[in-house]
Design an enzyme around this catalytic site. Structure first.
Site, PDB file in Angstrom:
ATOM      1  N   PRO A  81       0.855  -1.194   0.000  1.00  0.00           N
ATOM      2  CA  PRO A  81       0.000   0.000   0.000  1.00  0.00           C
ATOM      3  C   PRO A  81       0.895   1.250   0.000  1.00  0.00           C
ATOM      4  O   PRO A  81       1.499   1.592   1.017  1.00  0.00           O
ATOM      5  CB  PRO A  81      -0.803  -0.130   1.303  1.00  0.00           C
ATOM      6  N   VAL A 134       5.318   2.312   7.658  1.00  0.00           N
ATOM      7  CA  VAL A 134       5.605   3.724   7.942  1.00  0.00           C
ATOM      8  C   VAL A 134       4.286   4.486   7.900  1.00  0.00           C
ATOM      9  O   VAL A 134       3.484   4.275   6.988  1.00  0.00           O
ATOM     10  CB  VAL A 134       6.563   4.282   6.851  1.00  0.00           C
ATOM     11  N   ASP A 189       5.845   2.206   2.300  1.00  0.00           N
ATOM     12  CA  ASP A 189       4.902   1.122   2.573  1.00  0.00           C
ATOM     13  C   ASP A 189       4.096   1.523   3.815  1.00  0.00           C
ATOM     14  O   ASP A 189       4.653   1.575   4.925  1.00  0.00           O
ATOM     15  CB  ASP A 189       5.711  -0.168   2.815  1.00  0.00           C
ATOM     16  N   HIS A 190       2.824   1.786   3.613  1.00  0.00           N
ATOM     17  CA  HIS A 190       2.019   2.335   4.717  1.00  0.00           C
ATOM     18  C   HIS A 190       1.729   1.299   5.807  1.00  0.00           C
ATOM     19  O   HIS A 190       1.212   1.632   6.871  1.00  0.00           O
ATOM     20  CB  HIS A 190       0.711   2.911   4.159  1.00  0.00           C
ATOM     21  N   ARG A 191       2.100   0.033   5.562  1.00  0.00           N
ATOM     22  CA  ARG A 191       1.977  -0.964   6.644  1.00  0.00           C
ATOM     23  C   ARG A 191       3.070  -0.767   7.679  1.00  0.00           C
ATOM     24  O   ARG A 191       2.942  -1.173   8.830  1.00  0.00           O
ATOM     25  CB  ARG A 191       2.088  -2.388   6.073  1.00  0.00           C
TER      26      ARG A 191
END
Ligand code: CAO
Length: 242
Positions: free
Chosen positions: A39, A218, A214-216
């Site tokens: 993501p 950061v 990577d929004h998982r």
């Protein structure tokens, strides 16, 4: 995901088939995997590199060192410093998704455009190298990549990547995270902009940067802190000595 339906383009005009190179095939699969698995969010910023550019040019002009300096090695050094301060960017998500594997080494991949396609040689142990050492490594790897002479080892072990299109052009772009890394810095072309400073407009050299992450792993606050710190380091590069 449904594949894109096949189209017979020859119904509309002449066409020809061009085979992809081996490198283009590998990177196309890799980039597709990264795009689908991660993501992505991209954080943009602008860095005033007026003083750093003056310094860079003066060093090159003086000719004291054998190695030519571009902006890239300064970016590599500044990124490494931020990675040491914000180790989450120097991590990878464990395969089960339940932990982070935090690396205690600092290897930075540098995207190089070649006739055969995109390659990302890795400058190793950047924390132990000077900006000049990094510049020499980048130049050597770019030459080897373009000559098709990179050894497999040179393409492995990256913690974070930088993709610089600054020598070519563009105001911004959103790079794809090079998994299993968790972030990548895209660098566009610096240009002179009017900046309001000390009560007047000043012509300043502004470098656009884009941090995709990577929004998982950061979140947005940490990403904004990353680019803010990067900006601070490059706007007063004496911080890089500390
Ligand atoms: N703004 C303005 N000018 C810039 C700049 C920037 N951000 N970055 C580089 N330049 C200038 C350099 O200073 C140099 O000018 P001078 O010769 O006057 O000093 C000129 O552009 C050419 O630089 P360069 O490209 O040879 O060197 P580099 O260290 O900046 O970059 C490399 C090296 C290997 C990263 C680059 O050549 C390259 O291949 N970039 C493409 C990467 C890529 O394909 N990314 C996309 C990946 S996703 O598809």
């Amino acid at each position: 995901i449904e594949p894109i339906p096949e189209v017979d383009f020859s119904r509309f005009g002449n066409v020809r088939r061009e085979e992809l190179s081996r490198i283009q095939k590998i990177s196309s699969q890799h980039l597709h995997r990264c795009w689908l698995n991660i993501p992505h969010v991209t954080q943009f910023d602008e860095i005033d590199i007026t003083e750093l550019e003056d310094f860079r040019k003066s060093v090159n002009k003086e000719g004291t060192y054998d190695t030519k300096l571009t902006m890239l090695p300064f970016l590599v050094k500044a990124v490494q410093k931020v990675l040491t301060e914000m180790p989450r960017f120097n991590s990878s998500l464990a395969p089960d998704g339940n932990a982070l594997i935090v690396k205690e080494y600092y290897n930075i991949g540098v995207a190089v455009d070649t006739d055969q396609g995109l390659m990302v040689p890795v400058v190793k142990n950047v924390d132990t190298k000077s900006v000049l050492n990094i510049a020499a490594d980048c130049m050597q790897y770019a030459q080897q990549a373009r000559a098709g002479k990179l050894k497999p080892d040179a393409l492995q072990g990256s913690c974070f990547s930088i993709s610089s299109l600054g020598g070519i052009g563009g105001t911004q772009f959103t790079p794809i995270v090079n998994a299993p890394e968790v972030a990548i810095l895209g660098v566009s072309k610096a240009s002179i902009k009017p900046i309001w400073q000390d009560g007047e407009w000043q012509p300043r050299l502004i470098l656009p940067v884009a941090l995709s992450y990577d929004h998982r792993v950061v979140d947005g606050v940490l990403a904004a802190k990353f680019t803010t710190r990067l900006k601070q380091l490059l706007e007063d590069s004496r911080h890089l000595l500390l």
